[in-house]
Design a protein around this motif. Structure first.
Motif, short mmCIF file in Angstrom:
data_model
loop_
_atom_site.label_atom_id
_atom_site.label_comp_id
_atom_site.label_asym_id
_atom_site.label_seq_id
_atom_site.Cartn_x
_atom_site.Cartn_y
_atom_site.Cartn_z
N VAL A 1 47.48 32.28 45.16
CA VAL A 1 47.88 32.58 43.77
C VAL A 1 47.79 34.09 43.59
O VAL A 1 46.70 34.67 43.70
CB VAL A 1 46.98 31.85 42.75
N VAL A 2 48.93 34.72 43.37
CA VAL A 2 48.99 36.19 43.32
C VAL A 2 49.64 36.63 42.02
O VAL A 2 50.69 36.10 41.63
CB VAL A 2 49.79 36.73 44.53
N ALA A 3 49.01 37.60 41.34
CA ALA A 3 49.54 38.11 40.07
C ALA A 3 49.99 39.55 40.21
O ALA A 3 49.57 40.27 41.12
CB ALA A 3 48.48 38.00 38.97
N VAL A 4 50.84 39.97 39.28
CA VAL A 4 51.19 41.40 39.15
C VAL A 4 50.65 41.84 37.79
O VAL A 4 50.88 41.18 36.78
CB VAL A 4 52.72 41.62 39.19
N SER A 5 49.94 42.96 37.78
CA SER A 5 49.39 43.45 36.52
C SER A 5 50.48 43.97 35.59
O SER A 5 51.34 44.74 36.02
CB SER A 5 48.37 44.56 36.78
N ASP B 1 39.16 32.55 37.89
CA ASP B 1 38.85 31.28 38.56
C ASP B 1 39.99 30.77 39.42
O ASP B 1 39.83 29.80 40.15
CB ASP B 1 38.46 30.23 37.52
N LEU B 2 41.15 31.38 39.34
CA LEU B 2 42.29 30.83 40.09
C LEU B 2 43.03 31.86 40.94
O LEU B 2 43.90 31.51 41.73
CB LEU B 2 43.27 30.15 39.12
N LEU B 3 42.67 33.14 40.78
CA LEU B 3 43.46 34.20 41.41
C LEU B 3 42.94 34.56 42.80
O LEU B 3 41.74 34.66 43.03
CB LEU B 3 43.40 35.45 40.51
N ARG C 1 35.41 41.73 43.17
CA ARG C 1 35.55 40.44 42.50
C ARG C 1 36.13 39.40 43.45
O ARG C 1 36.47 38.29 43.03
CB ARG C 1 36.47 40.58 41.29
N GLY C 2 36.31 39.78 44.70
CA GLY C 2 36.80 38.82 45.69
C GLY C 2 38.30 38.75 45.80
O GLY C 2 38.85 37.84 46.43
N LEU C 3 38.99 39.70 45.19
CA LEU C 3 40.46 39.67 45.22
C LEU C 3 41.01 40.54 46.35
O LEU C 3 40.41 41.55 46.71
CB LEU C 3 41.01 40.21 43.90
N ARG C 4 42.16 40.15 46.88
CA ARG C 4 42.92 41.05 47.75
C ARG C 4 43.87 41.82 46.84
O ARG C 4 44.45 41.26 45.92
CB ARG C 4 43.69 40.27 48.80
#
Ligand code: GDP
Ligand code: CA
Length: 322
Positions: A226-230, A264-266, A285-288
């Motif tokens: 699950v990948v977001a764009v800011s 919780d999902l990203l 925060r554990g994100l790539r």
């Protein structure tokens, strides 16, 4: 352009920010592999017509009919009808274009005949030649309500009539507990190989989708990255009130609140190069994290950002596998 097989891609979308990313995703992913879940919490009724602003922005963009400068409505549309209405003293702060009216007339008539919004949207997509699977988030009624010092405002009253000036005390999604995700929404999340969260307003565009029963849980369970764009660049939105909303709600505008709202999902977040000082904090925060120029003013930039999202998703997958 050659579209490679990247598997099934599902995108959570609001309006203009999502449309800009989608124009790039659609250049890279086959339409039959692409599903868009669109916010409907800022739908409203004007002059008896059911308007779904985000669905329209997505359909108009994917069909190549959008006005990319304005970010809403049809390119070359005129506004004679709505101006004529103003001559009678009718409300005309919500600008419905003359050709755009056909979309709302058709939708309203079909809904009145008992057809669900998802079926109406599919029919409209067909009419516009859009092959991507565009799903409204729900066939039920969900409405974003902004609580402000001026009282309760519907989202369009807040954004368009009041030009996003009132302080936002809180945001509610009326009807969110009883509305169900539209047919195909949960399956699109569960069966996706990649889930993208578009650079849309996290509070009023993505928030309602995540608030629907079962959606957040499906995303948390999803094996797909699950990948977001800011949606913020250097602490400022490209358009709209995301930064003001953050400040009103006691957050400092940056990619950090965006990451926290999805935490919780990203798995991964694409941020703008202007925000590279946040990479460390986001990784903690554990994100790539990937950084690039995320301003998508041109189709080429949209495609470049979409490529970045796909490649970040690949690296999330690789990390999970190792
Ligand atoms: P709306 O429903 O039409 O207001 O649309 P969205 O919620 O999808 O879009 C609003 C958000 O999109 C704002 O927070 C903008 O900052 C963001 N946005 C618009 N264009 C771009 C862009 O080119 N790049 C990025 N990163 N964000 C964008
Ligand atoms: Ca919207």
């Amino acid at each position: 352009m050659k579209r490679a097989r990247v598997g099934k891609v599902t995108v959570l979308a609001g309006g203009v920010g999502a449309a800009r990313l989608l124009r790039g995703v659609a250049a890279l992913v086959r339409p039959s592999d692409l599903t868009v879940i669109v916010n409907t919490a800022d739908d409203d009724v004007f002059h008896g017509l059911h308007v779904s602003p985000d669905v329209d922005t997505i359909l108009y963009t994917l069909s190549g009919l959008a006005d990319p400068g304005r970010g809403w409505g049809l390119l070359g549309d005129t506004f004679h009808a709505i101006d004529a209405l103003g001559r009678y003293g009718g409300d005309n702060w919500f600008r419905l274009g003359d050709r755009d009216l056909a979309t709302h007339l058709f939708r309203t008539e079909e809904l009145r005949a008992g057809r669900p919004l998802s079926a109406v949207t599919a029919a409209q997509a067909r009419g516009l030649g859009v092959k991507v699977n565009v799903l409204p988030m729900s066939d039920g009624r969900v409405r974003t309500i902004i609580d402000s010092p001026q009282g309760r405002l519907s989202f369009q009253e807040y954004l368009v009539r009041e030009r996003a000036r009132p302080t936002v005390r809180s945001i509610r999604y009326e009807g969110i507990r009883t509305a169900k995700p539209a047919p195909g929404v949960l399956a699109a999340v569960e069966q996706a190989d990649i889930v993208m969260i578009a650079p849309s307003n996290p509070f009023v565009s993505i928030g309602p989708i995540l608030g629907l029963s079962g959606v957040r849980a499906a995303l948390r369970r999803a094996t797909a990255p699950v990948v977001a764009v800011s949606p913020l660049i250097g602490g400022r939105p490209v358009k709209g009130p995301a930064d003001r909303m953050m400040r009103s709600l006691g957050m400092k505008p940056s990619p950090l609140p965006v990451a926290d709202l999805y935490k919780d999902l990203l798995d991964g977040l694409v941020i703008d190069t202007a925000d590279r000082s946040f990479v460390r904090a986001l990784e903690k925060r554990g994100l790539r994290v990937a950084t690039t120029n995320t301003l998508m003013k041109t189709p080429a930039r949209s495609t470049a950002v979409a490529r970045e999202v796909l490649s970040l998703a690949d690296s999330v997958r690789a990390a999970l596998a190792s």
